[in-house]
Design a protein around this motif. Structure first.
Motif, mmCIF file in Angstrom:
data_model
loop_
_atom_site.group_PDB
_atom_site.id
_atom_site.type_symbol
_atom_site.label_atom_id
_atom_site.label_comp_id
_atom_site.label_asym_id
_atom_site.label_seq_id
_atom_site.Cartn_x
_atom_site.Cartn_y
_atom_site.Cartn_z
ATOM 1 N N PRO A 19 -10.699 5.422 0.584
ATOM 2 C CA PRO A 19 -11.894 4.984 1.306
ATOM 3 C C PRO A 19 -11.615 4.929 2.812
ATOM 4 O O PRO A 19 -10.473 4.673 3.213
ATOM 5 N N GLY A 61 -7.149 -0.633 5.334
ATOM 6 C CA GLY A 61 -6.080 -0.149 4.456
ATOM 7 C C GLY A 61 -5.090 0.742 5.168
ATOM 8 O O GLY A 61 -4.219 1.350 4.536
ATOM 9 N N ASN A 110 -2.672 3.455 0.180
ATOM 10 C CA ASN A 110 -3.035 3.198 -1.218
ATOM 11 C C ASN A 110 -3.674 1.827 -1.386
ATOM 12 O O ASN A 110 -3.441 1.125 -2.359
ATOM 13 N N SER A 111 -4.493 1.452 -0.417
ATOM 14 C CA SER A 111 -5.182 0.165 -0.465
ATOM 15 C C SER A 111 -6.604 0.361 -0.992
ATOM 16 O O SER A 111 -7.127 1.470 -0.993
ATOM 17 N N ASP A 112 -7.221 -0.720 -1.447
ATOM 18 C CA ASP A 112 -8.639 -0.647 -1.792
ATOM 19 C C ASP A 112 -9.507 -0.774 -0.545
ATOM 20 O O ASP A 112 -10.688 -0.431 -0.558
ATOM 21 N N LEU A 113 -8.915 -1.272 0.536
ATOM 22 C CA LEU A 113 -9.655 -1.382 1.794
ATOM 23 C C LEU A 113 -9.739 -0.009 2.457
ATOM 24 O O LEU A 113 -8.838 0.813 2.309
ATOM 25 N N ASN A 163 0.801 -1.219 0.000
ATOM 26 C CA ASN A 163 0.000 0.000 0.000
ATOM 27 C C ASN A 163 0.837 1.273 0.000
ATOM 28 O O ASN A 163 0.303 2.374 0.069
#
Lengths: 352, 352
Positions: B124, B146, B99-102, A8
């Motif tokens: 998010p 994330g 920079n995670s989608d979570l 991430n």
């Protein structure tokens, strides 16, 4: 096993700032810094500043500084945006104004930070080659684009264009925001700031780092329509409300108000630039007609890379770019007359 | 017809910074500013600064300031990141590390800028309610995320947690970066900076704006593993190479080196906080056990909104948040003993 959290992290190539030697007794002509100190009024503003007030947050709007800049350019406070150096201003402007799927447009030879911001913010871009004379061709920018950014004068070429050129660019681009980066405009260039009253999609940026000798304080600004400025403010206030510190507000304002010192300093640099240009030409150099506080020069029979390296051994620092088309050019900041004496003497030694 | 260039402007709701009255003779207890001036050593560093040097760019790495902070926390220069206030540090950290989608995770009652940065960078997020006692429940943060960001002490609740709590949080999140925002940690809190030596995915941020009385100069920092810091540096250097100005480097360094003044000032504020807490409790208030330079208080039988508005008419400014769960609380910055006298006197008038 690689730890998942590392996935991430932002993958980005570190940008390496230009070499900034801290050695003493050097002739530092590699960062386009002003050889003269800031206005005595700015120095006095710092000296007179009541440091106990630093316990308080700065004025988030930096109103006194905005008003001084607005008066200087004959616009209103609502037409002025401030940032922590013009890099900050341009970075906010790229984020705030370039949100098209079309690529933004700028010259192939230009400020090296433009592609860096595009990569950071995911902005597509397309470069347009400058001509063989290194001039920007306004017609190139008729192609549909997501925005235009042009330094005027351009760097590292030192070439400036008139307001007519900028107006043509804006007229070719009614559907894009056009940014004119005037970091070097105070050394004999023509500012396009008045055009912002006529064209709502034109943004003109400037800095206190060059002509106002305040690189150490970090003050940049933009002039534009109230609508463009409001978008910059919204992005800036979503990032960091207090970018301009209390000392910068006071010293910056004092600098703007001392127009006499400002003009005298710019004129001294222009005079030294013309002298430097003549002396280089007498030594066989070709020097582009500069409107900036640096010159861009080449020599028909000698390697500029070698000259750059030779001068470094003599503690004279200039700038060399190992880039296509300009790899036999050097960029030399205009220093004092004494620094110019040393520079010319060492160049003569090199040419021997 | 709407002009096309307007489509490419960033659509963002302008963030409105808190009310900052510039009136004279007010008791300003609404911005968590320090009532005492910065260290005399910092003031002297500004006075002694050779302003002619402002013509030069600052040291892009701000090495002298980084080294002082590294020594203070017992880490290396490579473990220190600097920014233009801790808002800048946190904004860079959000961009660089989340920079995670979570969704990232943080408490429902917390620093109001977290959702603003998430919106700006498209991150998010999910909030976890603090308990009825306003404490953060570490177990909530076991849910996959994330990234995690927690202020310690938290704002506006003033409640701090120990290093054990932070270590538990980090252990629950081996796959995320955990940011502990220690803006208010110097007023009796426990710093988690030493934990960064054990956990590469922990970042601890701090500021010179509160405990060091330098809100006007804009200095924030982060402590973390060399790997995390390198990612922050890469993003920062892709945005603006020179964020810390030359005066801030010198004054900040002088402040860090004057540990005696720093501790004395923090201790004075802690003493006044304890006195303020007792006096408010004697007047029927419930005051959370603060580890910050502010208290968070409520009254069983009176409207805190009305008290906030009443105090404003008496030129005593505190902070009120019209938010669910805390809409009968006020946040009061700890001022001098004299300011506390005025505050308590006016509160007594209000309660009559």
């Amino acid at each position: 096993m690689e730890q998942t959290w590392k996935n991430n992290l932002r993958k980005i190539k570190p940008y390496v700032p230009g070499e900034q030697s801290r050695e003493k007794d050097i002739v530092k002509l590699n960062a386009n810094e002003n050889p003269y100190p800031p206005s005595p009024e700015a120095v006095e503003a710092i000296r007179a500043f009541d440091a106990s007030k630093l316990r308080l947050y700065p004025n988030a709007d930096a109103t006194p500084l905005k008003e001084a800049i607005a008066d200087y350019y004959g616009v209103s406070k609502e037409n002025v945006f401030l940032g922590n150096g013009s890099d900050d201003v341009l970075a906010v402007a790229f984020q705030a104004l370039f949100n098209s799927d079309l690529p933004i447009a700028y010259p192939d030879l230009t400020y090296s930070f433009y592609p860096v911001w595009c990569d950071l913010f995911g902005i597509p871009y397309k470069t347009y080659p400058v001509g063989d004379d290194f001039r920007i061709n306004a017609e190139d920018y008729r192609e549909k684009n997501g925005g235009v950014v042009i330094p005027n004068p351009n760097a590292p070429t030192s070439l400036g264009e008139g307001v007519d050129f900028v107006e043509k660019l804006v007229q070719y681009n009614p559907d894009s925001v056009v940014i004119i980066d005037e970091a070097y405009n105070d050394f004999g260039g023509e500012t396009s700031a008045p055009l912002t009253k006529k064209y709502d999609n034109l943004l003109v940026t400037g800095t206190f780092s060059k002509s106002r000798s305040l690189a150490g304080l970090r003050i940049g600004y933009a002039i534009g329509s109230a609508e463009l400025i409001a978008v910059l403010e919204a992005v800036k206030n979503s990032y960091n409300s207090y970018t301009i510190d209390s000392l910068s507000i006071e010293a910056g304002r004092a600098s703007i108000l001392d127009n006499e010192y400002f003009e005298a300093t710019c004129n001294k640099i222009i005079a030294t630039r013309e002298r430097l240009t003549s002396e280089l030409e007498a030594l066989g150099f070709t020097v582009l007609p500069s409107q900036a506080n640096f010159v861009f020069a080449t020599h028909a029979s000698r390697s500029m890379k070698e000259m750059f390296e030779y001068l470094k051994t003599k503690k004279v620092f200039i700038r060399y770019f190992a880039l296509p088309r300009i790899d036999n050019y050097v960029r030399i900041t205009v220093g004092t007359d004494e620094e110019t004496d040393v520079l010319i003497r060492e160049i003569k030694e090199f040419l021997k």
